[in-house]
Write a protein that holds these residues in place. Structure first.
Motif, PDB file in Angstrom:
ATOM      1  N   SER A  84       0.832  -1.206   0.000  1.00  0.00           N
ATOM      2  CA  SER A  84       0.000   0.000   0.000  1.00  0.00           C
ATOM      3  C   SER A  84       0.866   1.256   0.000  1.00  0.00           C
ATOM      4  O   SER A  84       0.506   2.264  -0.629  1.00  0.00           O
ATOM      5  CB  SER A  84      -0.971   0.000   1.176  1.00  0.00           C
ATOM      6  OG  SER A  84      -0.283  -0.036   2.399  1.00  0.00           O
TER       7      SER A  84
ATOM      8  N   GLN B 247       1.967   1.649  -3.613  1.00  0.00           N
ATOM      9  CA  GLN B 247       0.863   2.118  -4.454  1.00  0.00           C
ATOM     10  C   GLN B 247       0.635   3.611  -4.271  1.00  0.00           C
ATOM     11  O   GLN B 247       0.449   4.347  -5.244  1.00  0.00           O
ATOM     12  CB  GLN B 247      -0.412   1.327  -4.140  1.00  0.00           C
ATOM     13  CG  GLN B 247      -0.353  -0.093  -4.633  1.00  0.00           C
ATOM     14  CD  GLN B 247      -1.482  -0.955  -4.091  1.00  0.00           C
ATOM     15  OE1 GLN B 247      -2.014  -0.701  -3.010  1.00  0.00           O
ATOM     16  NE2 GLN B 247      -1.838  -1.985  -4.845  1.00  0.00           N
ATOM     17  N   SER B 248       0.668   4.070  -3.032  1.00  0.00           N
ATOM     18  CA  SER B 248       0.497   5.501  -2.765  1.00  0.00           C
ATOM     19  C   SER B 248       1.656   6.307  -3.335  1.00  0.00           C
ATOM     20  O   SER B 248       1.447   7.384  -3.919  1.00  0.00           O
ATOM     21  CB  SER B 248       0.394   5.747  -1.256  1.00  0.00           C
ATOM     22  OG  SER B 248      -0.748   5.133  -0.732  1.00  0.00           O
TER      23      SER B 248
ATOM     24  N   GLU C 143       1.306   6.640  -7.110  1.00  0.00           N
ATOM     25  CA  GLU C 143       0.306   7.644  -7.487  1.00  0.00           C
ATOM     26  C   GLU C 143       0.924   9.039  -7.496  1.00  0.00           C
ATOM     27  O   GLU C 143       0.714   9.813  -8.428  1.00  0.00           O
ATOM     28  CB  GLU C 143      -0.877   7.606  -6.518  1.00  0.00           C
ATOM     29  CG  GLU C 143      -1.784   6.419  -6.703  1.00  0.00           C
ATOM     30  CD  GLU C 143      -2.896   6.379  -5.668  1.00  0.00           C
ATOM     31  OE1 GLU C 143      -3.249   7.452  -5.114  1.00  0.00           O
ATOM     32  OE2 GLU C 143      -3.412   5.286  -5.405  1.00  0.00           O
TER      33      GLU C 143
END
Length: 113
Positions: free
Chosen positions: A5, A8-9, A12
């Motif tokens: 996670s 993924q952040s 972005e």
């Protein structure tokens, strides 16, 4: 495993910045990890490579560095460096510490084409 996670952040943010600057490809990313962040380097590297597939950052080099932690000691009113969550104050050996830095992950820099 929270590394997926986190990656993924981070991806972005990386893609958002790359696109806002008209980049076609991200070639390298520098990330700073706090020594108290409980992030496993090998897991982070694996997850970062995985989440970057089929993105602007596919195949980019990942550069990792570590940031020392700082804490405030309530017993002696000093800011001290610490290397683990249960560390005592290096000045008075007190255990009433407020962690101020060193438990985060931060994108420092990126290289784009």
């Amino acid at each position: 495993m929270h590394e997926i996670s986190l990656c993924q952040s981070a991806l972005e943010l990386i893609e958002q910045q790359a696109r806002s600057h008209g980049a076609q490809r991200v070639t390298a990313v520098w990330i700073e990890i706090g020594v108290l962040s409980c992030i496993e380097e090998s897991a982070l590297t694996f997850c970062f490579e995985s989440v970057c597939r089929h993105t602007l950052a596919e195949g980019c080099q990942l550069h990792l560095s570590y940031r020392n932690a700082r804490a405030w000691c309530w017993d002696c009113s000093q800011e001290v460096a610490i290397t683990r969550h249960d560390a005592p104050c290096s000045v008075c050996f007190g255990r009433r510490l407020r962690i101020d830095t060193g438990d985060s992950l931060q994108i420092q820099q990126m290289e784009v084409e």
